[in-house]
Scaffold this active site. Structure first.
Site, PDB file in Angstrom:
ATOM      1  CG  HIS A  89     -16.351  19.899  49.049  1.00 26.15           C
ATOM      2  ND1 HIS A  89     -15.818  18.644  48.858  1.00 26.15           N
ATOM      3  CD2 HIS A  89     -15.961  20.304  50.288  1.00 26.15           C
ATOM      4  CE1 HIS A  89     -15.114  18.308  49.937  1.00 26.15           C
ATOM      5  NE2 HIS A  89     -15.186  19.289  50.819  1.00 26.15           N
ATOM      6  CB  ALA A  92     -35.103 -14.762  40.791  1.00 25.41           C
ATOM      7  CD  GLU A  99     -26.720 -16.933  36.820  1.00 29.11           C
ATOM      8  OE1 GLU A  99     -27.682 -16.292  37.268  1.00 29.11           O
ATOM      9  OE2 GLU A  99     -26.720 -17.440  35.671  1.00 29.11           O
ATOM     10  N   GLY A 115     -58.704  -7.479  28.803  1.00 31.21           N
ATOM     11  CA  GLY A 115     -58.849  -7.049  27.407  1.00 31.21           C
ATOM     12  C   GLY A 115     -58.188  -8.039  26.481  1.00 31.21           C
ATOM     13  CB  VAL A 118     -31.389 -25.519  39.574  1.00 32.19           C
ATOM     14  CG1 VAL A 118     -32.469 -26.362  40.238  1.00 32.19           C
ATOM     15  CG2 VAL A 118     -30.774 -24.542  40.574  1.00 32.19           C
ATOM     16  NE  ARG A 169     -41.374  -9.507  35.366  1.00 32.50           N
ATOM     17  CZ  ARG A 169     -42.359  -9.895  36.180  1.00 32.50           C
ATOM     18  NH1 ARG A 169     -42.088 -10.624  37.244  1.00 32.50           N
ATOM     19  NH2 ARG A 169     -43.609  -9.541  35.952  1.00 32.50           N
ATOM     20  CE  LYS A 218     -35.836  -1.923  44.145  1.00 28.47           C
ATOM     21  NZ  LYS A 218     -36.076  -2.680  42.907  1.00 28.47           N
ATOM     22  N   GLY A 254     -29.640 -12.745  38.725  1.00 29.55           N
ATOM     23  CA  GLY A 254     -29.961 -11.522  37.973  1.00 29.55           C
ATOM     24  C   GLY A 254     -30.347 -10.432  38.961  1.00 29.55           C
ATOM     25  CB  ILE A 289     -35.556 -10.179  40.212  1.00 25.16           C
ATOM     26  CG1 ILE A 289     -36.154  -9.032  39.380  1.00 25.16           C
ATOM     27  CG2 ILE A 289     -36.594 -10.731  41.174  1.00 25.16           C
ATOM     28  CD1 ILE A 289     -37.330  -9.424  38.502  1.00 25.16           C
TER      29      ILE A 289
HETATM   30  P1  FAD Z   1     -46.502  -4.306  33.996  1.00 23.37           P
HETATM   31  O1  FAD Z   1     -46.002  -3.431  35.064  1.00 23.37           O
HETATM   32  O2  FAD Z   1     -46.210  -5.768  34.113  1.00 23.37           O
HETATM   33  O3  FAD Z   1     -48.044  -4.058  33.868  1.00 23.37           O
HETATM   34  C1  FAD Z   1     -48.862  -4.767  32.997  1.00 23.37           C
HETATM   35  C2  FAD Z   1     -50.252  -4.862  33.580  1.00 23.37           C
HETATM   36  O4  FAD Z   1     -51.102  -5.368  32.568  1.00 23.37           O
HETATM   37  C3  FAD Z   1     -50.384  -5.821  34.745  1.00 23.37           C
HETATM   38  O5  FAD Z   1     -50.875  -5.159  35.886  1.00 23.37           O
HETATM   39  C4  FAD Z   1     -51.365  -6.895  34.269  1.00 23.37           C
HETATM   40  O6  FAD Z   1     -52.284  -7.278  35.278  1.00 23.37           O
HETATM   41  C5  FAD Z   1     -52.084  -6.174  33.162  1.00 23.37           C
HETATM   42  N1  FAD Z   1     -52.604  -7.081  32.129  1.00 23.37           N
HETATM   43  C6  FAD Z   1     -51.933  -8.082  31.508  1.00 23.37           C
HETATM   44  N2  FAD Z   1     -52.716  -8.663  30.576  1.00 23.37           N
HETATM   45  C7  FAD Z   1     -53.899  -8.017  30.618  1.00 23.37           C
HETATM   46  C8  FAD Z   1     -55.120  -8.156  29.900  1.00 23.37           C
HETATM   47  N3  FAD Z   1     -55.238  -9.078  28.926  1.00 23.37           N
HETATM   48  N4  FAD Z   1     -56.141  -7.342  30.216  1.00 23.37           N
HETATM   49  C9  FAD Z   1     -56.012  -6.405  31.198  1.00 23.37           C
HETATM   50  N5  FAD Z   1     -54.881  -6.230  31.894  1.00 23.37           N
HETATM   51  C10 FAD Z   1     -53.848  -7.015  31.611  1.00 23.37           C
HETATM   52  N6  FAD Z   1     -37.968  -2.147  36.989  1.00 23.37           N
HETATM   53  C11 FAD Z   1     -37.298  -1.014  37.250  1.00 23.37           C
HETATM   54  O7  FAD Z   1     -37.174  -0.164  36.366  1.00 23.37           O
HETATM   55  N7  FAD Z   1     -36.776  -0.754  38.493  1.00 23.37           N
HETATM   56  C12 FAD Z   1     -36.871  -1.653  39.501  1.00 23.37           C
HETATM   57  O8  FAD Z   1     -36.391  -1.410  40.612  1.00 23.37           O
HETATM   58  C13 FAD Z   1     -37.566  -2.865  39.263  1.00 23.37           C
HETATM   59  N8  FAD Z   1     -37.703  -3.773  40.243  1.00 23.37           N
HETATM   60  C14 FAD Z   1     -38.419  -4.914  40.005  1.00 23.37           C
HETATM   61  C15 FAD Z   1     -38.552  -5.829  41.032  1.00 23.37           C
HETATM   62  C16 FAD Z   1     -39.271  -6.991  40.832  1.00 23.37           C
HETATM   63  C17 FAD Z   1     -39.424  -7.986  41.968  1.00 23.37           C
HETATM   64  C18 FAD Z   1     -39.901  -7.233  39.568  1.00 23.37           C
HETATM   65  C19 FAD Z   1     -40.723  -8.465  39.338  1.00 23.37           C
HETATM   66  C20 FAD Z   1     -39.767  -6.324  38.529  1.00 23.37           C
HETATM   67  C21 FAD Z   1     -39.012  -5.157  38.736  1.00 23.37           C
HETATM   68  N9  FAD Z   1     -38.831  -4.217  37.711  1.00 23.37           N
HETATM   69  C22 FAD Z   1     -38.118  -3.079  37.970  1.00 23.37           C
HETATM   70  C23 FAD Z   1     -39.393  -4.414  36.352  1.00 23.37           C
HETATM   71  C24 FAD Z   1     -40.671  -3.604  36.183  1.00 23.37           C
HETATM   72  O9  FAD Z   1     -41.602  -3.991  37.162  1.00 23.37           O
HETATM   73  C25 FAD Z   1     -41.239  -3.815  34.793  1.00 23.37           C
HETATM   74  O10 FAD Z   1     -40.255  -3.548  33.829  1.00 23.37           O
HETATM   75  C26 FAD Z   1     -42.421  -2.894  34.548  1.00 23.37           C
HETATM   76  O11 FAD Z   1     -43.430  -3.127  35.496  1.00 23.37           O
HETATM   77  C27 FAD Z   1     -42.972  -3.081  33.133  1.00 23.37           C
HETATM   78  O12 FAD Z   1     -44.058  -2.238  32.955  1.00 23.37           O
HETATM   79  P2  FAD Z   1     -45.233  -2.588  31.938  1.00 23.37           P
HETATM   80  O13 FAD Z   1     -46.163  -1.435  31.986  1.00 23.37           O
HETATM   81  O14 FAD Z   1     -44.663  -3.010  30.656  1.00 23.37           O
HETATM   82  O15 FAD Z   1     -45.937  -3.893  32.538  1.00 23.37           O
HETATM   83  P1  AMP Z   2     -32.454 -12.191  34.841  1.00 22.40           P
HETATM   84  O1  AMP Z   2     -33.030 -12.691  33.543  1.00 22.40           O
HETATM   85  O2  AMP Z   2     -31.500 -11.047  34.719  1.00 22.40           O
HETATM   86  O3  AMP Z   2     -33.504 -11.953  35.887  1.00 22.40           O
HETATM   87  O4  AMP Z   2     -31.565 -13.379  35.416  1.00 22.40           O
HETATM   88  C1  AMP Z   2     -32.011 -14.690  35.568  1.00 22.40           C
HETATM   89  C2  AMP Z   2     -30.784 -15.583  35.806  1.00 22.40           C
HETATM   90  O5  AMP Z   2     -31.212 -16.912  36.106  1.00 22.40           O
HETATM   91  C3  AMP Z   2     -29.873 -15.674  34.601  1.00 22.40           C
HETATM   92  O6  AMP Z   2     -28.601 -15.208  34.971  1.00 22.40           O
HETATM   93  C4  AMP Z   2     -29.854 -17.176  34.263  1.00 22.40           C
HETATM   94  O7  AMP Z   2     -28.563 -17.608  33.878  1.00 22.40           O
HETATM   95  C5  AMP Z   2     -30.241 -17.822  35.591  1.00 22.40           C
HETATM   96  N1  AMP Z   2     -30.827 -19.184  35.418  1.00 22.40           N
HETATM   97  C6  AMP Z   2     -31.771 -19.582  34.534  1.00 22.40           C
HETATM   98  N2  AMP Z   2     -32.076 -20.914  34.678  1.00 22.40           N
HETATM   99  C7  AMP Z   2     -31.273 -21.388  35.682  1.00 22.40           C
HETATM  100  C8  AMP Z   2     -31.091 -22.683  36.321  1.00 22.40           C
HETATM  101  N3  AMP Z   2     -31.790 -23.789  35.965  1.00 22.40           N
HETATM  102  N4  AMP Z   2     -30.180 -22.789  37.334  1.00 22.40           N
HETATM  103  C9  AMP Z   2     -29.468 -21.685  37.729  1.00 22.40           C
HETATM  104  N5  AMP Z   2     -29.605 -20.456  37.161  1.00 22.40           N
HETATM  105  C10 AMP Z   2     -30.479 -20.287  36.157  1.00 22.40           C
END
Ligand code: FAD
Ligand code: AMP
Length: 479
Positions: free
Chosen positions: A452, A277, A212, A122, A246, A280, A58, A191, A193
């Site tokens: 408004h 991207a 895509e 952990g 791809v 996840r 962001k 998607g 991201i």
């Molecule tokens: P995480 O935030 O992934 O945290 C888990 C933590 O656990 C990590 O820091 C990791 O190091 C730690 N960990 C893992 N295994 C172990 C272990 N064995 N021991 C100790 N520590 C460990 N979501 C939104 O809602 N809004 C957004 O705008 C948004 N933008 C995003 C943009 C990007 C580029 C990405 C990648 C994600 C985005 N997300 C967004 C998704 C969001 O980041 C995740 O849904 C969220 O962080 C999940 O939270 P969590 O607590 O489950 O896990």
């Molecule tokens: P999201 O899971 O919302 O982050 O979106 C990931 C996107 O990547 C999905 O829309 C998938 O269809 C797309 N995707 C996955 N594998 C491939 C690939 N090999 N080539 C093009 N797009 C892909």
């Protein structure tokens, strides 16, 4: 260090840190294990979201939008600026300082709430024990707790056809750290991201091609909103190629060659950099001993019931590790719920009222059911759609693109879904969240007085439009 806690949380992201803070608020002796080392080389709380997800993305989206506005729309407001330039290093430094401020904030909250932050890894063993391996290289030790909350989050999916190559083929983390604007940037995956990161670098001048595999853009978004999004992205110069799978990448030369197949056959494109991207996956690597007792669901997420209990009594799993949308606010509320449940309170996350947002420009946000979902269920429904072009505030600020749409039950008037593409959609959608949570009807919104001039008036008008009562658009009643 004591080895006995009431609650141990593994993972310090939005799910884990919220769970730990709420558990401590309940008076539990709580520790949170987090292994992350942040950009400054120091241990960091905040998880993916604060370090390499929501917040840095962001920050870059906002910086790049300001640059885009200075170049494209200031003149329209009578503001003349010459020689607008982007200093990527300064933009990245600002992003890093926002991240540092927020991750440091979580550390302060831990201190204030007396949550012990255990810096290291952990692993859940049999019998609810936890093996803790400190980051500082110290010996592993076994910890015990009445309750264990698994909150290890997720990591980017890697695909064999596009292995990561440092600084050339990167995942979302790499794409947040580019030190210069690529001339030609490829993105695999349209998607949330992929679209957000593609937008950042496109606004800064990169020629962006998004590949895509699926042949519908934003397949889980309401069709009408997704169509509008497609048109807007095209106007912005984002080249999104749908139905493009791809097949391979070649990084031998200075550039990245990407071969993909669509309905017309195989094609090759050349980029300076490529972002992968494609989704996840839950971060269970090294988290569970084989005899921990925790099980997985059919999609390889840790199995969790509606209140995030795993199959092991006293062990919970939350956030990106478990079913449901991979969103920070979902993770956070599950963390709070689990801590409350451990304290004997009855709390239940309302999974039907979790909004999703895409922070492109305009933003896209939705909560509840799409029109197609309601139609497919055979329900008797009505919709109300009003464009921001009919909104004074949107026009005054030059942001009059997009629309608000409601989907409601035609028999009992209950709101079933709200969908927005437009200015501040991320903020406006919270009105839909509140409406769904309270079981509001379309009439409830119709009878409320909206200030408004505000963007929110389009929410009001869309509710009115569901019954052909909108004031600021001409509506013809369907026969
Ligand atoms: P995480 O935030 O992934 O945290 C888990 C933590 O656990 C990590 O820091 C990791 O190091 C730690 N960990 C893992 N295994 C172990 C272990 N064995 N021991 C100790 N520590 C460990 N979501 C939104 O809602 N809004 C957004 O705008 C948004 N933008 C995003 C943009 C990007 C580029 C990405 C990648 C994600 C985005 N997300 C967004 C998704 C969001 O980041 C995740 O849904 C969220 O962080 C999940 O939270 P969590 O607590 O489950 O896990
Ligand atoms: P999201 O899971 O919302 O982050 O979106 C990931 C996107 O990547 C999905 O829309 C998938 O269809 C797309 N995707 C996955 N594998 C491939 C690939 N090999 N080539 C093009 N797009 C892909």
């Amino acid at each position: 260090m004591t080895d006995k806690y009431d609650v141990i949380v593994i993972g310090g992201g939005p799910g884990g840190y919220a769970a730990a803070i709420r558990a401590a608020q309940h008076g539990f002796k709580t520790a949170c294990i987090e292994k992350r080392v942040g950009a400054e080389g120091k241990p960091a709380l905040g998880g993916t979201c604060l370090n390499v997800g929501c917040i840095p993305s962001k920050a870059l989206l906002d910086s790049s939008w300001k640059f885009h506005e200075a170049q494209q729309s200031f003149a329209e407001h009578g503001i003349q600026v010459d020689g607008v330039k982007i200093d990527v290093a300064a933009m990245q430094k600002r992003k890093d300082s926002v991240v540092a401020q927020l991750t440091g904030g979580i550390a302060s909250l831990f201190q204030a709430n007396k949550v012990t932050w255990l810096q290291g890894t952990g692993k859940l063993l049999a019998g609810k024990a936890i093996e803790f391996t400190p980051l500082d290289g110290g010996a592993s030790q076994t910890l015990n707790a009445e309750h264990v909350i698994l909150a290890a989050g997720s990591e980017p999916v890697e695909i064999p056809v596009a292995p990561l190559v440092e600084d050339k083929v990167v995942d979302s983390t790499g794409a947040l750290a580019f030190t210069e604007v690529p001339k030609r940037l490829g993105v695999i995956g349209a998607g949330i991201i992929g679209l957000e990161l593609g937008s950042v670098w496109s606004r800064l001048g990169a020629e962006v091609v998004v590949l895509e595999a699926v042949d519908t853009l934003l397949a889980n978004v309401d069709k009408q909103i997704a169509r509008e999004a497609g048109k807007t992205f095209k106007k912005q110069g984002l080249d999104i190629r749908l139905g493009a799978r791809v097949l391979s990448t070649d990084t031998d030369g200075d550039e990245v060659k990407v071969t993909y197949a669509d309905k017309d056959g195989e094609h090759t494109e050349t980029f300076d950099k490529l972002i992968v991207a494609v989704g996840r996956r839950p971060n269970t690597n090294g988290l569970l001993a084989p005899d921990s007792g925790v099980t997985f669901d059919e999609r390889n997420y840790i199995f969790a019931d509606n209140q995030c209990r795993t199959e092991v009594t006293g062990v919970y799993a939350i956030g990106d590790l478990v079913r449901g949308p991979a969103l920070a606010h979902k993770a956070l509320e599950e963390g709070v719920m689990v801590a409350d449940v451990i304290a004997g309170e009855h709390t239940q996350v309302n999974y039907d009222a979790i909004a999703a947002v895409i922070y492109t420009h305009p933003e896209i946000a939705w909560v509840g059911k799409t029109e197609d979902e309601v139609k497919a269920a055979g329900d008797n429904y009505k919709t109300g759609v009003v464009p921001f072009a009919a909104n004074g505030r949107a026009l005054a600020s030059g942001e009059a693109t997009g629309m608000v749409k409601f989907v409601a039950d035609a028999d009992n008037d209950r709101i079933l879904g709200m969908h927005v593409i437009g200015p501040q959609a991320s903020e406006l959608i919270q009105q839909g969240v509140i409406a769904l949570e309270f079981g509001a009807t379309i009439e409830d919104l119709q009878l409320m007085v909206f200030s408004h001039p505000t963007l929110s008036e389009t929410v009001h008008e869309a509710a009115l439009a569901a019954d052909f009562k909108a004031i600021h658009i001409a509506q013809r009643r369907r026969k």
